[in-house]
Design an enzyme around this catalytic site. Structure first.
Site, PDB file in Angstrom:
ATOM      1  N   ARG A  56      48.388  25.022 -19.232  1.00  0.00           N
ATOM      2  CA  ARG A  56      48.028  23.746 -18.625  1.00  0.00           C
ATOM      3  C   ARG A  56      49.201  23.183 -17.811  1.00  0.00           C
ATOM      4  O   ARG A  56      50.350  23.488 -18.064  1.00  0.00           O
ATOM      5  CB  ARG A  56      47.624  22.741 -19.703  1.00  0.00           C
ATOM      6  N   LYS A 198      39.758  21.673 -21.332  1.00  0.00           N
ATOM      7  CA  LYS A 198      40.484  20.504 -21.818  1.00  0.00           C
ATOM      8  C   LYS A 198      40.163  19.245 -21.018  1.00  0.00           C
ATOM      9  O   LYS A 198      40.281  18.131 -21.542  1.00  0.00           O
ATOM     10  CB  LYS A 198      41.987  20.775 -21.817  1.00  0.00           C
ATOM     11  N   HIS A 217      40.751  16.529 -32.222  1.00  0.00           N
ATOM     12  CA  HIS A 217      41.277  17.850 -31.871  1.00  0.00           C
ATOM     13  C   HIS A 217      41.515  18.583 -33.185  1.00  0.00           C
ATOM     14  O   HIS A 217      42.611  18.547 -33.753  1.00  0.00           O
ATOM     15  CB  HIS A 217      42.576  17.693 -31.079  1.00  0.00           C
ATOM     16  N   SER A 235      49.851  23.991 -32.468  1.00  0.00           N
ATOM     17  CA  SER A 235      49.962  25.441 -32.338  1.00  0.00           C
ATOM     18  C   SER A 235      50.958  26.007 -33.349  1.00  0.00           C
ATOM     19  O   SER A 235      52.056  25.468 -33.530  1.00  0.00           O
ATOM     20  CB  SER A 235      50.427  25.785 -30.917  1.00  0.00           C
ATOM     21  N   LYS A 239      45.914  26.581 -38.090  1.00  0.00           N
ATOM     22  CA  LYS A 239      44.601  25.929 -38.009  1.00  0.00           C
ATOM     23  C   LYS A 239      43.460  26.938 -37.909  1.00  0.00           C
ATOM     24  O   LYS A 239      42.486  26.877 -38.659  1.00  0.00           O
ATOM     25  CB  LYS A 239      44.591  24.980 -36.808  1.00  0.00           C
ATOM     26  N   THR A 240      43.603  27.891 -36.977  1.00  0.00           N
ATOM     27  CA  THR A 240      42.545  28.897 -36.790  1.00  0.00           C
ATOM     28  C   THR A 240      42.446  29.815 -37.998  1.00  0.00           C
ATOM     29  O   THR A 240      41.357  30.114 -38.501  1.00  0.00           O
ATOM     30  CB  THR A 240      42.813  29.729 -35.520  1.00  0.00           C
ATOM     31  N   ASP A 254      38.038  23.928 -32.513  1.00  0.00           N
ATOM     32  CA  ASP A 254      39.016  23.170 -31.728  1.00  0.00           C
ATOM     33  C   ASP A 254      38.676  21.707 -31.443  1.00  0.00           C
ATOM     34  O   ASP A 254      39.558  20.872 -31.445  1.00  0.00           O
ATOM     35  CB  ASP A 254      39.243  23.887 -30.394  1.00  0.00           C
ATOM     36  N   ARG A 319      44.764  34.614 -23.958  1.00  0.00           N
ATOM     37  CA  ARG A 319      43.583  33.945 -24.514  1.00  0.00           C
ATOM     38  C   ARG A 319      42.341  34.823 -24.439  1.00  0.00           C
ATOM     39  O   ARG A 319      42.214  35.686 -23.569  1.00  0.00           O
ATOM     40  CB  ARG A 319      43.306  32.665 -23.726  1.00  0.00           C
TER      41      ARG A 319
END
Length: 529
Positions: A56, A198, A217, A235, A239-240, A254, A319
């Site tokens: 980003r 996003k 988020h 990050s 979390k994932t 997400d 990604r």
């Protein structure tokens, strides 16, 4: 130009003979290959690269300073203002640019799995692979829904159109501009597909709270008994990994909304990091990368077309984009009840936060506003020791409204639904990064499981003397001494010095929240030393 003028210009573009609307996945894949936008990998996924923009561009993101929103937006370095005049001129340039293209691709779909709060959107792309990305990341309409589909927000992405900062009022050739009055997101100068995802999340972070819905988020899953859990974390915090649980079904990985009815996924797909991806560690993600999926900046062998997920030479931010239906263990549609448990994940490289702690409502709001984790030595040039990183509400780049608005809503939801909140440190134990060791994943999984199954609701706790957190005295499957950081350090003086250093960083960061009720800091933050 008024709304009618903007609409007329957009309608003229969409009526063009070069516009391809709602192409199927096979059609889009063919377009990607025929136009040399990407290549087909050995699993059938499309691989595209994004040039110099592999992430980003937060410094190039703007919100149009319009009368209806200017007193609501939390203006600053995240939400930079741009004039209506600059936006309109740039908008017209981009539309005229796209009119001249041989082909333009349009996807119509939705953001928000709960139909009561769905936002109908359309995504207009210069690139076919970007349109394939939109098809996989947003919620796809049924044939019946497509007949009556009327877009309420439009994303326009023209990667090869480059702005002139002196003329267009931007900071560089790249721009991501949201106009809430015109209901448009305008993107140019960057090929990074994540900007589209996003941008719509940022839009929902404005629209949902305006309708009394907390936007978040976070990832979310649901247990066999219908119990719902939320996982917040920046990050590298897990979390994932922790939300992908064979015993629980995934709601989303997400972005979510929390309404009066419960939790719903904002997206229709996943945008997973895949650096160092392996079938052994993350089989669900690995197996989801098949025909129709999009790989971004992943290195692929020229001959075999096999992806090398360990190669970060293009970027560490590789990604994979795929529809959530590519994962077996999901909730479909992505809607569930109210959360029973909320988990804040942090990777504390200072090694002083407990591996798990129970939070009061005030502590939950404090740590939600803080959004703490660590950057490690070696991850960025110039970082030689762990650096405390704070991202408000675990997602500050995407919040158009004041952070306190989201925190207050979270506090109200916790009260209303009696949700239990836990802080889980997946970082270091027995010393800071370089001295101690990373918390064992097996221990973290055991702690999270105990939290989600209610085993810690009434357990005896010990008060952390610096951070004021309630630490469970016992968790099944975890050695008791591991639970209290001070007991894992051989040098107790070093522990207290490092703990007080981190507590000071928390207090310093919290000074920016001038309008937060004093009790949040007094009851929720570290003890002053």
């Amino acid at each position: 130009m008024n709304v009618v003028g903007i609409s007329n210009e957009l309608s003229a573009l969409l009526k063009g003979s070069n516009v391809k609307v709602q192409l199927s996945v096979p059609q889009l894949v063919e377009k990607v290959l025929n136009r040399n936008e990407g290549l087909l990998t050995s699993t059938g996924a499309v691989r595209a690269t994004t040039g110099k923009y592999t992430g980003r561009s937060p410094k190039d993101k703007f919100i149009v300073e319009e009368e209806s929103v200017k007193d609501k937006i939390d203006w600053g370095s995240v939400n930079q203002p741009i004039s209506e005049e600059s936006f309109t001129k740039l908008y017209n340039k981009v539309l005229n640019f796209l009119k001249e293209k041989e082909e333009v691709f349009v996807f119509k779909g939705f953001a928000g799995a709960d139909k009561k709060y769905q936002l109908p959107i359309q995504v207009i792309n210069e690139y076919a692979w970007h349109n394939l990305f939109a098809h996989q990341l947003f919620i796809r309409p049924t044939e019946e829904e497509l007949v009556d589909h009327e877009s309420e927000f439009t994303v326009i992405s023209a990667p090869t159109f480059k702005a002139d900062p002196k003329v267009d009022g931007t900071n560089s050739e790249t721009f991501i501009i949201v106009s809430f009055e015109q209901r448009v997101v305008l993107i140019g100068g960057t090929e990074y597909a994540g900007e589209m995802k996003k941008s719509i999340f940022s839009v929902m972070n404005y629209l949902l709270p305006e309708n009394g819905i907390l936007s978040m988020h976070c990832s979310a899953n649901v247990g066999r008994e219908g119990d719902v859990a939320l996982f917040f974390g920046l990050s590298g915090t897990g979390k994932t990994t922790l939300s992908a649980d064979n015993n629980r079904r995934l709601i989303g990985d997400d972005e979510h909304g929390w309404s009066a009815n419960g939790v719903f996924n904002i997206e229709g797909g996943c945008y997973a990091k895949c650096i160092s991806l392996s079938k052994e560690k993350e089989p669900q993600i690995y197996d989801a990368i098949r025909f129709g999926s999009v790989l971004e900046n992943v290195v692929v062998d020229d001959e075999t077309r096999v992806a090398d997920y360990d190669d970060g030479s293009l970027t560490e931010n590789t990604r994979a984009a795929y529809p959530i239906q590519a994962i077996d263990n999901i909730v479909d549609p992505s809607i569930a009840g109210h959360p029973n448990a909320i988990v804040f994940l942090t990777a504390d490289a200072f090694g002083v936060l407990p591996p798990i702690a129970k939070l009061t409502k005030e502590q939950a709001m404090y740590h939600f506003l803080s959004g703490y984790t660590s950057k490690l030595a070696g991850t960025e040039r110039g970082i030689t020791s762990p650096q405390a990183t704070f991202s408000t509400c675990f997602g500050s780049p995407f919040l158009p409204l004041a952070a306190t608005r989201y925190a207050e809503m979270l506090g109200e939801k916790i009260d209303e639904h009696n949700a239990k909140v836990f802080l889980v440190n997946t970082g270091w134990t027995g010393g800071e990064y370089g001295t101690g060791s990373r918390m064992k994943l097996a221990y973290t999984r055991a702690m999270v499981q105990a939290a989600l199954e209610g085993e810690l609701n009434n357990v005896e706790t010990v008060k952390d003397e610096i951070f004021g957190l309630d630490i469970p005295s016992h968790v099944p499957g975890v050695p008791d001494d591991v639970l209290q950081p001070v007991k894992t350090w051989s040098d107790k003086e070093a522990y207290y010095a490092k703990a007080n250093e981190l507590a000071g960083k928390f207090r310093e960061n919290f000074k920016k929240f001038s309008n937060v009720p004093s009790e949040i800091e007094e009851k929720g933050g570290p003890t002053a030393k």
